[in-house]
Design an enzyme around this catalytic site. Structure first.
Site, PDB file in Angstrom:
ATOM      1  N   ASP A  58       8.474  -4.509  -9.222  1.00  0.00           N
ATOM      2  CA  ASP A  58       8.294  -5.922  -8.883  1.00  0.00           C
ATOM      3  C   ASP A  58       9.519  -6.478  -8.173  1.00  0.00           C
ATOM      4  O   ASP A  58       9.391  -7.217  -7.196  1.00  0.00           O
ATOM      5  CB  ASP A  58       8.010  -6.737 -10.150  1.00  0.00           C
ATOM      6  CG  ASP A  58       6.782  -6.233 -10.867  1.00  0.00           C
ATOM      7  OD1 ASP A  58       5.707  -6.185 -10.239  1.00  0.00           O
ATOM      8  OD2 ASP A  58       6.893  -5.863 -12.043  1.00  0.00           O
ATOM      9  N   HIS A  77       1.841  -0.508  -5.064  1.00  0.00           N
ATOM     10  CA  HIS A  77       2.165  -1.595  -5.995  1.00  0.00           C
ATOM     11  C   HIS A  77       1.743  -2.895  -5.322  1.00  0.00           C
ATOM     12  O   HIS A  77       2.350  -3.301  -4.332  1.00  0.00           O
ATOM     13  CB  HIS A  77       3.663  -1.596  -6.307  1.00  0.00           C
ATOM     14  CG  HIS A  77       4.015  -2.547  -7.396  1.00  0.00           C
ATOM     15  ND1 HIS A  77       3.496  -2.441  -8.659  1.00  0.00           N
ATOM     16  CD2 HIS A  77       4.820  -3.638  -7.412  1.00  0.00           C
ATOM     17  CE1 HIS A  77       3.972  -3.416  -9.410  1.00  0.00           C
ATOM     18  NE2 HIS A  77       4.782  -4.156  -8.673  1.00  0.00           N
ATOM     19  N   HIS A  78       0.713  -3.526  -5.830  1.00  0.00           N
ATOM     20  CA  HIS A  78       0.062  -4.618  -5.119  1.00  0.00           C
ATOM     21  C   HIS A  78       0.274  -5.969  -5.792  1.00  0.00           C
ATOM     22  O   HIS A  78       0.178  -6.063  -7.017  1.00  0.00           O
ATOM     23  CB  HIS A  78      -1.430  -4.315  -4.991  1.00  0.00           C
ATOM     24  CG  HIS A  78      -1.674  -2.974  -4.377  1.00  0.00           C
ATOM     25  ND1 HIS A  78      -1.793  -1.826  -5.129  1.00  0.00           N
ATOM     26  CD2 HIS A  78      -1.754  -2.586  -3.083  1.00  0.00           C
ATOM     27  CE1 HIS A  78      -1.965  -0.791  -4.318  1.00  0.00           C
ATOM     28  NE2 HIS A  78      -1.940  -1.226  -3.078  1.00  0.00           N
ATOM     29  N   GLU A  86       0.837  -1.207   0.000  1.00  0.00           N
ATOM     30  CA  GLU A  86       0.000   0.000   0.000  1.00  0.00           C
ATOM     31  C   GLU A  86       0.870   1.255   0.000  1.00  0.00           C
ATOM     32  O   GLU A  86       0.591   2.211  -0.724  1.00  0.00           O
ATOM     33  CB  GLU A  86      -0.937  -0.025   1.210  1.00  0.00           C
ATOM     34  CG  GLU A  86      -1.998   1.025   1.180  1.00  0.00           C
ATOM     35  CD  GLU A  86      -2.995   0.882   0.039  1.00  0.00           C
ATOM     36  OE1 GLU A  86      -3.661   1.895  -0.252  1.00  0.00           O
ATOM     37  OE2 GLU A  86      -3.113  -0.192  -0.572  1.00  0.00           O
ATOM     38  N   HIS A 141       1.160  -3.668 -14.060  1.00  0.00           N
ATOM     39  CA  HIS A 141       0.114  -3.439 -15.061  1.00  0.00           C
ATOM     40  C   HIS A 141       0.442  -2.244 -15.950  1.00  0.00           C
ATOM     41  O   HIS A 141       0.184  -2.265 -17.152  1.00  0.00           O
ATOM     42  CB  HIS A 141      -1.244  -3.246 -14.385  1.00  0.00           C
ATOM     43  CG  HIS A 141      -1.654  -4.429 -13.576  1.00  0.00           C
ATOM     44  ND1 HIS A 141      -2.047  -5.620 -14.148  1.00  0.00           N
ATOM     45  CD2 HIS A 141      -1.708  -4.627 -12.241  1.00  0.00           C
ATOM     46  CE1 HIS A 141      -2.334  -6.493 -13.201  1.00  0.00           C
ATOM     47  NE2 HIS A 141      -2.136  -5.914 -12.026  1.00  0.00           N
ATOM     48  N   GLU A 142       1.018  -1.222 -15.351  1.00  0.00           N
ATOM     49  CA  GLU A 142       1.313   0.025 -16.069  1.00  0.00           C
ATOM     50  C   GLU A 142       2.190  -0.193 -17.307  1.00  0.00           C
ATOM     51  O   GLU A 142       2.035   0.483 -18.316  1.00  0.00           O
ATOM     52  CB  GLU A 142       1.987   1.001 -15.106  1.00  0.00           C
ATOM     53  CG  GLU A 142       2.268   2.365 -15.664  1.00  0.00           C
ATOM     54  CD  GLU A 142       2.893   3.280 -14.614  1.00  0.00           C
ATOM     55  OE1 GLU A 142       3.675   4.142 -15.018  1.00  0.00           O
ATOM     56  OE2 GLU A 142       2.606   3.129 -13.410  1.00  0.00           O
TER      57      GLU A 142
END
Length: 104
Positions: free
Chosen positions: A89, A62-63, A58, A80-81
């Site tokens: 990551d 970046h989840h 949070e 995703h971006e």
């Protein structure tokens, strides 16, 4: 997080992924992502691990994609971006490793 994420180049992957591979992270076939399955003594430790990771995720905005059954936690990381692996990551996976080691 500041700045737009970019997909890791081959050179960046060669530099950043070996340490994660050494501790069990694998690249997913057919998807630009990394994956690892963690095992804990019991559900409470697995859930505690997930809670610590969730708080950091949070903060980083970046989840992870994850799945939990009893003492197992499966984690997949991809950005995703940029539709693939990014330094975000790698950083989150490194944090996840630190948490996992502290919980065993």
């Amino acid at each position: 997080m500041a700045g737009k994420a970019h997909r890791l180049s081959a050179e960046e992957r060669d530099q950043l992924l070996p340490n994660l591979r050494a501790v069990g992270w694998n690249e997913l076939e057919g998807r630009d992502a990394i994956f690892k399955q963690f095992h804990f003594k019991d559900f409470n430790r697995a859930f505690g691990f997930m809670t610590r990771v969730a708080l950091q995720a949070e903060k980083l905005d970046h989840h992870p994609e994850w799945f939990n059954v009893y003492n197992k936690v499966h984690i997949t990381l991809s950005t995703h971006e940029c539709a693939g692996l990014s330094e975000r990551d790698i950083n989150l996976a490194s944090f996840i490793e630190q948490v996992a080691v502290s919980m065993t």
